[in-house]
Write an enzyme that holds these catalytic residues in place. Structure first.
Site, PDB file in Angstrom:
ATOM      1  N   CYS A  42      49.762   0.643  27.424  1.00  3.88           N
ATOM      2  CA  CYS A  42      49.741  -0.544  26.566  1.00  3.88           C
ATOM      3  C   CYS A  42      48.317  -0.903  26.157  1.00  3.88           C
ATOM      4  O   CYS A  42      48.027  -1.091  24.980  1.00  3.88           O
ATOM      5  CB  CYS A  42      50.403  -1.720  27.283  1.00  3.88           C
ATOM      6  SG  CYS A  42      50.224  -3.258  26.380  1.00  3.88           S
ATOM      7  N   CYS A  47      50.122  -0.500  22.746  1.00  6.03           N
ATOM      8  CA  CYS A  47      50.306  -1.787  22.054  1.00  6.03           C
ATOM      9  C   CYS A  47      49.011  -2.408  21.551  1.00  6.03           C
ATOM     10  O   CYS A  47      48.935  -2.860  20.408  1.00  6.03           O
ATOM     11  CB  CYS A  47      50.961  -2.798  22.990  1.00  6.03           C
ATOM     12  SG  CYS A  47      52.172  -2.112  24.105  1.00  6.03           S
ATOM     13  N   TYR A 177      59.888   3.575  16.804  1.00  2.47           N
ATOM     14  CA  TYR A 177      58.846   2.550  16.766  1.00  2.47           C
ATOM     15  C   TYR A 177      57.504   3.161  16.347  1.00  2.47           C
ATOM     16  O   TYR A 177      56.844   2.688  15.445  1.00  2.47           O
ATOM     17  CB  TYR A 177      58.606   1.999  18.172  1.00  2.47           C
ATOM     18  CG  TYR A 177      59.535   0.968  18.736  1.00  2.47           C
ATOM     19  CD1 TYR A 177      59.131  -0.358  18.813  1.00  2.47           C
ATOM     20  CD2 TYR A 177      60.770   1.306  19.270  1.00  2.47           C
ATOM     21  CE1 TYR A 177      59.930  -1.324  19.403  1.00  2.47           C
ATOM     22  CE2 TYR A 177      61.581   0.353  19.859  1.00  2.47           C
ATOM     23  CZ  TYR A 177      61.156  -0.961  19.921  1.00  2.47           C
ATOM     24  OH  TYR A 177      61.951  -1.905  20.501  1.00  2.47           O
ATOM     25  N   GLU A 181      55.614   2.575  12.856  1.00  2.10           N
ATOM     26  CA  GLU A 181      54.433   1.705  12.894  1.00  2.10           C
ATOM     27  C   GLU A 181      53.204   2.429  12.354  1.00  2.10           C
ATOM     28  O   GLU A 181      52.451   1.880  11.539  1.00  2.10           O
ATOM     29  CB  GLU A 181      54.175   1.222  14.330  1.00  2.10           C
ATOM     30  CG  GLU A 181      55.228   0.232  14.808  1.00  2.10           C
ATOM     31  CD  GLU A 181      54.981  -0.294  16.221  1.00  2.10           C
ATOM     32  OE1 GLU A 181      55.585  -1.309  16.570  1.00  2.10           O
ATOM     33  OE2 GLU A 181      54.200   0.318  16.977  1.00  2.10           O
ATOM     34  N   HIS A 461      59.508 -27.213   6.722  1.00  2.00           N
ATOM     35  CA  HIS A 461      59.393 -26.848   5.319  1.00  2.00           C
ATOM     36  C   HIS A 461      57.973 -26.986   4.819  1.00  2.00           C
ATOM     37  O   HIS A 461      57.292 -27.943   5.201  1.00  2.00           O
ATOM     38  CB  HIS A 461      60.316 -27.779   4.496  1.00  2.00           C
ATOM     39  CG  HIS A 461      60.365 -27.410   3.060  1.00  2.00           C
ATOM     40  ND1 HIS A 461      61.033 -26.301   2.605  1.00  2.00           N
ATOM     41  CD2 HIS A 461      59.815 -28.012   1.978  1.00  2.00           C
ATOM     42  CE1 HIS A 461      60.901 -26.235   1.287  1.00  2.00           C
ATOM     43  NE2 HIS A 461      60.166 -27.253   0.874  1.00  2.00           N
ATOM     44  N   GLU A 466      62.548 -21.401   8.200  1.00  2.00           N
ATOM     45  CA  GLU A 466      63.502 -22.508   8.024  1.00  2.00           C
ATOM     46  C   GLU A 466      64.885 -21.985   7.618  1.00  2.00           C
ATOM     47  O   GLU A 466      65.896 -22.623   7.858  1.00  2.00           O
ATOM     48  CB  GLU A 466      62.991 -23.537   7.012  1.00  2.00           C
ATOM     49  CG  GLU A 466      62.923 -23.065   5.581  1.00  2.00           C
ATOM     50  CD  GLU A 466      62.373 -24.152   4.642  1.00  2.00           C
ATOM     51  OE1 GLU A 466      62.966 -25.232   4.595  1.00  2.00           O
ATOM     52  OE2 GLU A 466      61.352 -23.901   3.978  1.00  2.00           O
TER      53      GLU A 466
HETATM   54  P1  NDP Z   1      61.625   6.507  19.992  1.00  2.00           P
HETATM   55  O1  NDP Z   1      62.559   7.033  21.008  1.00  2.00           O
HETATM   56  O2  NDP Z   1      61.695   5.101  19.550  1.00  2.00           O
HETATM   57  O3  NDP Z   1      61.691   7.412  18.689  1.00  2.00           O
HETATM   58  C1  NDP Z   1      61.588   8.806  18.737  1.00  2.00           C
HETATM   59  C2  NDP Z   1      61.870   9.321  17.345  1.00  2.00           C
HETATM   60  O4  NDP Z   1      61.627  10.717  17.285  1.00  2.00           O
HETATM   61  C3  NDP Z   1      63.316   9.093  16.940  1.00  2.00           C
HETATM   62  O5  NDP Z   1      63.331   8.769  15.586  1.00  2.00           O
HETATM   63  C4  NDP Z   1      63.940  10.447  17.197  1.00  2.00           C
HETATM   64  O6  NDP Z   1      65.033  10.715  16.377  1.00  2.00           O
HETATM   65  C5  NDP Z   1      62.797  11.368  16.836  1.00  2.00           C
HETATM   66  N1  NDP Z   1      62.863  12.662  17.478  1.00  2.00           N
HETATM   67  C6  NDP Z   1      63.101  12.922  18.789  1.00  2.00           C
HETATM   68  N2  NDP Z   1      63.077  14.253  19.013  1.00  2.00           N
HETATM   69  C7  NDP Z   1      62.827  14.842  17.819  1.00  2.00           C
HETATM   70  C8  NDP Z   1      62.695  16.186  17.389  1.00  2.00           C
HETATM   71  N3  NDP Z   1      62.822  17.194  18.239  1.00  2.00           N
HETATM   72  N4  NDP Z   1      62.453  16.428  16.087  1.00  2.00           N
HETATM   73  C9  NDP Z   1      62.333  15.397  15.221  1.00  2.00           C
HETATM   74  N5  NDP Z   1      62.451  14.115  15.561  1.00  2.00           N
HETATM   75  C10 NDP Z   1      62.693  13.840  16.845  1.00  2.00           C
HETATM   76  O7  NDP Z   1      60.195   6.881  20.586  1.00  2.00           O
HETATM   77  P2  NDP Z   1      58.750   6.437  20.197  1.00  2.00           P
HETATM   78  O8  NDP Z   1      57.927   7.603  20.607  1.00  2.00           O
HETATM   79  O9  NDP Z   1      58.638   5.944  18.806  1.00  2.00           O
HETATM   80  O10 NDP Z   1      58.495   5.203  21.151  1.00  2.00           O
HETATM   81  C11 NDP Z   1      58.790   5.273  22.551  1.00  2.00           C
HETATM   82  C12 NDP Z   1      59.110   3.918  23.093  1.00  2.00           C
HETATM   83  O11 NDP Z   1      57.947   3.142  23.160  1.00  2.00           O
HETATM   84  C13 NDP Z   1      60.077   3.117  22.240  1.00  2.00           C
HETATM   85  O12 NDP Z   1      61.396   3.390  22.566  1.00  2.00           O
HETATM   86  C14 NDP Z   1      59.705   1.700  22.555  1.00  2.00           C
HETATM   87  O13 NDP Z   1      60.499   1.240  23.612  1.00  2.00           O
HETATM   88  C15 NDP Z   1      58.259   1.788  22.954  1.00  2.00           C
HETATM   89  N6  NDP Z   1      57.412   1.221  21.914  1.00  2.00           N
HETATM   90  C16 NDP Z   1      57.533  -0.102  21.596  1.00  2.00           C
HETATM   91  C17 NDP Z   1      56.770  -0.661  20.611  1.00  2.00           C
HETATM   92  C18 NDP Z   1      56.948  -2.094  20.278  1.00  2.00           C
HETATM   93  O14 NDP Z   1      57.497  -2.823  21.070  1.00  2.00           O
HETATM   94  N7  NDP Z   1      56.510  -2.527  19.106  1.00  2.00           N
HETATM   95  C19 NDP Z   1      55.783   0.117  19.880  1.00  2.00           C
HETATM   96  C20 NDP Z   1      55.742   1.495  20.268  1.00  2.00           C
HETATM   97  C21 NDP Z   1      56.532   2.003  21.252  1.00  2.00           C
HETATM   98  P3  NDP Z   1      66.532  10.193  16.729  1.00  2.00           P
HETATM   99  O15 NDP Z   1      66.574   8.761  16.336  1.00  2.00           O
HETATM  100  O16 NDP Z   1      67.388  11.055  15.860  1.00  2.00           O
HETATM  101  O17 NDP Z   1      66.724  10.437  18.176  1.00  2.00           O
END
Ligand code: NDP
Length: 478
Positions: A42, A47, A177, A181, A461, A466
């Site tokens: 984080c 983060c 995410y 982002e 407002h 709101e």
């Molecule tokens: P996520 O699990 O959110 O997303 C992973 C993404 O990669 C998904 O879209 C997934 O697709 C895709 N993916 C997985 N494997 C492959 C592959 N072999 N080929 C192509 N695409 C693939 O993971 P992140 O790494 O984005 O984040 C991890 C965690 O960190 C999040 O779950 C969250 O909890 C936390 N986080 C929170 C934040 C916040 O609160 N703002 C900010 C950043 C991270 P599919 O959907 O099809 O599985």
């Protein structure tokens, strides 16, 4: 049996540091081992630096807005090294605070890797062996990169904050995410961003309408988002690639050889499932994270691990080995910093204060710092309608500040309401500062507020929020 410590914490991230400090405050003798930097994902590579990059990238649009509001401003260039150096100074400062907090709490710090030897013993990378009545594993997780030819040429979110130079073009793989982002951040910083997501819409698991608006907003701001698309193959670009050979016909007009705008000679040649071939300066994999359980000695201690490598724990964060607990991303429950901190507090309450406290993972508000930003709590419309009859209240509009500045960005405010109990089951906001709004709306939803209780609250407002208390008629029932 006497132990060197009452608690040995492995991992100095948000969860581990909190548990160590709060346990030490009860009078327990506590030690903590961290192999990298205090603060964990984080603070050091998640983060915190991400949010600072979100702020940095937001200035691009502010220059235009300022002109619309009558200011005479000239847009300059973004200087990545200047920002990066300041960012790292800030991270050093925060790391120092974490370290001082531990020291001030009389937690013994070991700057070393630790692994379990048995249910009460850890071995440090220095060779030292230490015993503890309780061991808490809080080692977090790390990014995973899919196996494919050339994948080693890509980077992950770990490396993005350390780059020597901003790439001119980048391909971001993933739709979660982190991918979404960084697509917004880098686009705002002037990088030519292409994003591939293998599924039908980014941000799987979030409310469909909210996902749709975020994706639309990202595209409108310039992210070249391709859905149902993935990489087939990638390799270092050759001179022949750069001359336009080995290129399939590009999808878009105006890019005859498929070289992403501004690509440099040491780029990465990528072949995609949509038939395109392009050269990008960088490829960022944001394809999920995996728990850090490898080479931790979990086998030696007899600690059970699940199919995804996560440590299996009960509602008190206790593993199958009574003296070993685990919190945070290493347990793969909900990968969010504040959740790891809650788990740390509940662990200390349970183990050191004699007050068994399960962790409440229900109704967790969260924000995705995409551009536009998404704030959410509770059930999506799709989840709720499978459970019970619902009403959906929803509005989408151009907020005052954007309308005045001539921006097209729209805002979404949405409530999912139970027809029977009238409770607000879910709240979804796409707007500037949606994260701030959902923190407050989240209190009401967590308390079980009904739609009528939302409506009894007088509107503030003129604000965007709101709308959350002024939506009179449902847009649909299901
Ligand atoms: P996520 O699990 O959110 O997303 C992973 C993404 O990669 C998904 O879209 C997934 O697709 C895709 N993916 C997985 N494997 C492959 C592959 N072999 N080929 C192509 N695409 C693939 O993971 P992140 O790494 O984005 O984040 C991890 C965690 O960190 C999040 O779950 C969250 O909890 C936390 N986080 C929170 C934040 C916040 O609160 N703002 C900010 C950043 C991270 P599919 O959907 O099809 O599985």
């Amino acid at each position: 049996m006497t132990f060197d410590y009452d608690l040995f914490v492995i991992g100095g991230g948000s969860g581990g540091v909190r548990a160590a400090r709060v346990a030490a405050a009860t009078g327990a003798r506590v030690a903590l081992a961290e192999e990298y930097r205090m603060g964990g994902t984080c603070v050091i590579r998640g983060c915190v630096p991400k949010k600072l990059m979100v702020f940095a990238s937001g200035y691009a649009e502010m220059f235009d807005d300022a002109r619309a509001y009558g200011w005479d401003v000239q847009e300059g260039d973004f200087h990545w090294p200047r920002f990066r150096d300041r960012l790292h100074k800030e991270l050093d400062r925060l790391e120092g605070i974490y370290r001082r907090l531990l020291e001030g709490s009389d937690v013994q710090i070991f700057d070393a890797r630790a692994r379990l030897k048995d249910p009460h013993t850890v071995v440090l990378s220095t060779g030292e062996e230490l015993t503890a009545k309780h061991i808490l594993v809080a080692t977090g997780g790390r990014p995973v990169v899919p196996e494919m030819p050339g994948a080693e040429l890509g980077i992950t979110s770990n490396e993005i904050f350390l780059l020597d130079a901003m790439p001119k073009s980048i391909l971001i793989v993933g739709g979660g995410y982190i991918a979404s982002e960084f697509a917004g951040i880098l686009n705002g910083l002037g990088v030519d961003v292409t994003q591939f997501y293998r599924g039908a819409q980014i941000l799987r698991g979030f409310d469909d309408e909210a996902r749709g608006l975020v994706a639309e907003g990202m595209r409108a701001k310039g992210v070249d988002l391709h859905l149902g698309t993935n990489i087939i193959e990638m390799r270092a670009a050759t001179d022949a690639d750069l001359r336009g050979e080995n290129m399939a016909a590009p999808v878009e007009e105006g890019q005859p050889v498929g070289v992403a705008k501004g690509a440099q000679t040491d780029g990465i040649w990528v072949k995609a499932t949509n038939g395109t071939t392009r050269i990008y300066d960088q490829v960022l994999f944001a394809t999920g994270r995996t728990p850090n359980t490898e080479d931790l000695g979990l086998d030696a201690a007899g600690v059970k691990v699940g199919r995804r490598g996560e440590i299996i724990v009960d509602e008190y964060s206790q593993t199958n080995v009574p003296s070993v607990y685990a919190i945070g991303d290493v347990t793969n429950r909900v990968q969010l910093t504040p959740v790891a901190i809650r788990e740390a507090m509940a662990f200390v309450e349970t183990v050191f204060k004699g007050n068994p406290t399960p962790v409440d993972h229900d109704l967790i508000p969260s924000a995705v710092f995409t551009q536009p930003e998404l704030g959410t709590i509770g059930l999506t419309e799709e989840q709720a309608r499978d459970l019970e009859p619902i009403e959906v209240y929803c509005t989408s509009f151009k907020p005052m500040n954007h309308a005045f500045a001539g921006r097209e960005d729209r805002v979404l405010m949405k409530l999912v309401v139970s027809r029977e109990s009238r409770k607000v089951l879910g709240c979804h906001i796409v707007a500037d500062h949606a994260g701030e709004m959902i923190q407050l709306a989240g209190i009401a939803v967590k308390m079980g507020a009904t739609k009528e209780e939302f409506d009894r609250t007088v509107a503030v407002h003129p604000t965007m929020a709101e709308e959350l208390v002024t939506m009179k008629e449902p847009v649909r029932t299901a």
